[in-house]
Design a protein around this motif. Structure first.
Motif, mmCIF file in Angstrom:
data_model
loop_
_atom_site.group_PDB
_atom_site.id
_atom_site.type_symbol
_atom_site.label_atom_id
_atom_site.label_comp_id
_atom_site.label_asym_id
_atom_site.label_seq_id
_atom_site.Cartn_x
_atom_site.Cartn_y
_atom_site.Cartn_z
ATOM 1 N N SER A 118 30.904 48.336 38.173
ATOM 2 C CA SER A 118 29.540 48.775 37.779
ATOM 3 C C SER A 118 30.158 47.758 36.480
ATOM 4 O O SER A 118 31.259 48.124 35.432
ATOM 5 C CB SER A 118 28.450 49.615 37.906
ATOM 6 O OG SER A 118 27.390 49.692 37.136
ATOM 7 N N ALA A 119 28.833 47.274 35.633
ATOM 8 C CA ALA A 119 28.534 46.659 34.673
ATOM 9 C C ALA A 119 28.089 48.056 33.132
ATOM 10 O O ALA A 119 27.806 47.369 32.136
ATOM 11 C CB ALA A 119 27.564 45.481 34.111
ATOM 12 N N TYR A 156 32.996 42.714 43.521
ATOM 13 C CA TYR A 156 31.395 42.622 42.720
ATOM 14 C C TYR A 156 31.149 43.424 41.910
ATOM 15 O O TYR A 156 31.887 44.406 40.887
ATOM 16 C CB TYR A 156 31.023 43.679 43.938
ATOM 17 C CG TYR A 156 30.360 42.598 44.827
ATOM 18 C CD1 TYR A 156 29.437 41.832 45.437
ATOM 19 C CD2 TYR A 156 31.370 43.567 46.549
ATOM 20 C CE1 TYR A 156 29.346 41.581 46.498
ATOM 21 C CE2 TYR A 156 31.128 42.081 48.022
ATOM 22 C CZ TYR A 156 29.606 41.830 47.007
ATOM 23 O OH TYR A 156 30.129 40.850 49.011
ATOM 24 N N VAL A 157 30.186 42.936 40.546
ATOM 25 C CA VAL A 157 29.655 43.252 39.328
ATOM 26 C C VAL A 157 28.264 43.639 39.423
ATOM 27 O O VAL A 157 27.143 42.302 39.583
ATOM 28 C CB VAL A 157 30.120 42.844 38.459
ATOM 29 C CG1 VAL A 157 29.863 43.182 36.854
ATOM 30 C CG2 VAL A 157 31.760 42.159 37.949
ATOM 31 N N THR A 176 33.624 41.762 29.988
ATOM 32 C CA THR A 176 33.805 42.332 29.757
ATOM 33 C C THR A 176 34.604 42.422 31.184
ATOM 34 O O THR A 176 35.936 42.819 31.379
ATOM 35 C CB THR A 176 33.994 43.225 28.294
ATOM 36 O OG1 THR A 176 33.797 42.631 27.302
ATOM 37 C CG2 THR A 176 35.117 44.230 28.192
ATOM 38 N N VAL A 177 33.525 43.257 31.592
ATOM 39 C CA VAL A 177 34.223 43.877 32.438
ATOM 40 C C VAL A 177 34.853 42.855 33.944
ATOM 41 O O VAL A 177 35.788 43.302 34.740
ATOM 42 C CB VAL A 177 32.244 44.548 33.517
ATOM 43 C CG1 VAL A 177 33.067 45.494 34.739
ATOM 44 C CG2 VAL A 177 32.307 46.113 32.952
ATOM 45 N N GLY A 178 33.803 42.078 34.049
ATOM 46 C CA GLY A 178 34.316 40.268 34.816
ATOM 47 C C GLY A 178 35.599 39.884 34.871
ATOM 48 O O GLY A 178 36.652 40.096 35.589
ATOM 49 N N ARG A 179 35.798 40.524 33.017
ATOM 50 C CA ARG A 179 37.252 39.917 33.108
ATOM 51 C C ARG A 179 37.990 40.424 33.392
ATOM 52 O O ARG A 179 39.159 40.292 33.965
ATOM 53 C CB ARG A 179 37.291 39.280 31.125
ATOM 54 C CG ARG A 179 36.590 37.915 30.879
ATOM 55 C CD ARG A 179 37.348 37.584 31.416
ATOM 56 N NE ARG A 179 38.839 36.845 31.351
ATOM 57 C CZ ARG A 179 39.212 36.360 29.891
ATOM 58 N NH1 ARG A 179 38.083 35.837 29.067
ATOM 59 N NH2 ARG A 179 40.559 35.872 30.374
ATOM 60 N N ARG A 180 38.056 42.037 33.077
ATOM 61 C CA ARG A 180 39.001 43.227 33.186
ATOM 62 C C ARG A 180 39.500 42.976 35.183
ATOM 63 O O ARG A 180 40.758 43.265 35.403
ATOM 64 C CB ARG A 180 38.317 44.264 32.919
ATOM 65 C CG ARG A 180 39.079 44.814 31.383
ATOM 66 C CD ARG A 180 38.036 46.034 31.532
ATOM 67 N NE ARG A 180 39.393 47.365 31.668
ATOM 68 C CZ ARG A 180 39.077 48.053 31.551
ATOM 69 N NH1 ARG A 180 38.542 48.781 30.340
ATOM 70 N NH2 ARG A 180 40.512 48.800 32.000
ATOM 71 N N LEU A 181 38.478 42.439 36.124
ATOM 72 C CA LEU A 181 38.839 42.399 37.590
ATOM 73 C C LEU A 181 39.380 41.085 37.959
ATOM 74 O O LEU A 181 40.340 41.551 38.587
ATOM 75 C CB LEU A 181 37.579 41.827 37.851
ATOM 76 C CG LEU A 181 36.572 43.983 37.818
ATOM 77 C CD1 LEU A 181 35.320 43.459 38.443
ATOM 78 C CD2 LEU A 181 36.700 44.640 38.832
ATOM 79 N N SER A 190 31.386 38.264 42.336
ATOM 80 C CA SER A 190 30.088 38.036 42.013
ATOM 81 C C SER A 190 28.856 38.918 41.900
ATOM 82 O O SER A 190 29.666 40.048 41.596
ATOM 83 C CB SER A 190 30.236 38.679 43.984
ATOM 84 O OG SER A 190 28.512 38.623 44.527
ATOM 85 N N LEU A 191 28.739 38.037 40.852
ATOM 86 C CA LEU A 191 27.914 38.860 39.417
ATOM 87 C C LEU A 191 26.178 38.937 40.341
ATOM 88 O O LEU A 191 24.810 37.906 40.687
ATOM 89 C CB LEU A 191 27.511 37.720 38.532
ATOM 90 C CG LEU A 191 28.925 37.316 38.104
ATOM 91 C CD1 LEU A 191 28.366 36.395 37.149
ATOM 92 C CD2 LEU A 191 29.472 38.109 37.501
#
Length: 314
Positions: A118-119, A156-157, A176-181, A190-191
């Motif tokens: 989750s974002a 998935y975000v 930030t969330v995506g980069r951490r994944l 997948s946004l």
């Protein structure tokens, strides 16, 4: 009536500003069916998967290893994968929420998995029973073990554009969330526009932010819901930024339980019609796909929300 009977060209000249080919990540058997109020028989699910592969889809998300208590519609994951007739050249990813889910996936011989992050804080607590930061303690071991086993891992975000409890989601928070994944080992992001509130400008802004943050556009996919009728416009915006993987659901199956007016996932048929009109290759037989969605609609006892399915069924 099929495309040929209408006298329409199957491919239009390619627009040079767009990718030459797009991978359609079909989510109907997982993301679509998990929202059904009644359980779909495993034999129907297996035929659905076969029909989608026959139509030319090369990535078909098959099921989920979320605990059956939370997603009873997919409680038959082991049986489905044991009986699935896997095709050469077709990937069958599954969703895994934690290490136990990964154990089940590995035992089933899965080669592609996905985790669901989750974002936003609010959705992480409601959907994952975790916080925005704490969710990574659950995902990182899953991603690490899956990669060690040679599996591709999609991240998935969700809630990338809007959250029903928090409103507009800050772009930098999503990045930030995506980069951490990605840093944890995910091979693709997948946004997701989970409640369907994004506009083309918001899509461009988010993709630009990822690119400016050092993320390759090839590592990004998009997942749109059509709540406000913007899914195709948002897809075109993403394509113009260079995105080459687009999530979609045959017949528009699926929906969002967090927005009363949500109309579900972008329909694969509607996406194919758009791509044909742009001259972008995708490898899917539209007539076969439409017939598949008609068939599934009969199994579910209702009409398809896909505009293309409805138009070609008139």
């Amino acid at each position: 009536m099929g495309v040929r009977e209408l006298g329409l060209p199957e491919r239009f000249p390619h627009d040079g500003s767009l990718p030459e080919r797009v991978t359609i990540w079909e989510v109907g058997p997982r993301d679509g069916l998990q929202n059904e109020r009644t359980t779909v028989p495993v034999d129907v699910k297996l035929e659905f998967l076969d029909r989608l592969a026959d139509a030319g889809l090369t990535t078909v998300e098959a099921t989920s290893f979320v605990h059956p208590k939370w997603v009873p519609q997919l409680a038959d994951a082991e049986e489905l994968l044991a009986r699935l007739r896997r095709r050469d050249g077709v990937r069958y990813p599954v969703l895994v929420p934690n290490e136990r889910g990964l154990d089940r996936a590995l035992a089933a011989g899965v080669t592609h998995v996905a985790v669901f992050a989750s974002a936003t804080e609010s959705f992480a607590r409601r959907n994952l029973n975790s916080g925005l930061d704490a969710q990574f303690a659950m995902f990182e071991p899953v991603i690490a073990r899956a990669r060690e086993a040679g599996l591709d891992v999609r991240g998935y975000v969700s809630m990338c554009f809007g959250d029903p409890w928090e409103g507009i989601v800050p772009t930098e928070q999503v990045v930030t969330v995506g980069r951490r994944l990605l840093d944890a080992g995910c091979t693709q992001l997948s946004l997701g526009d989970t409640i369907g509130v994004a506009t083309a400008a918001a899509v461009e802004r988010l993709l630009d932010a990822f690119i400016e943050g050092g993320v390759a556009i090839a590592d990004l996919a998009v997942h749109f819901h059509d709540t406000y009728g913007q899914a195709l416009a948002n897809t075109l915006a993403a394509l113009r930024k260079g995105v080459t993987t687009v999530d979609a659901s045959a017949g528009g199956l699926g929906g969002c339980p967090y927005a009363e007016s949500a109309t579900g996932n972008l329909a694969t048929e509607d996406l194919v019609w758009l791509l044909d009109g742009l001259g972008v290759e995708h490898g899917v037989d539209l007539d076969a796909l439409v017939e598949t969605s008609r068939w599934m609609s009969r199994q579910l006892g209702r009409s398809s929300p896909s505009r293309v399915v409805r138009a070609l069924s008139g």
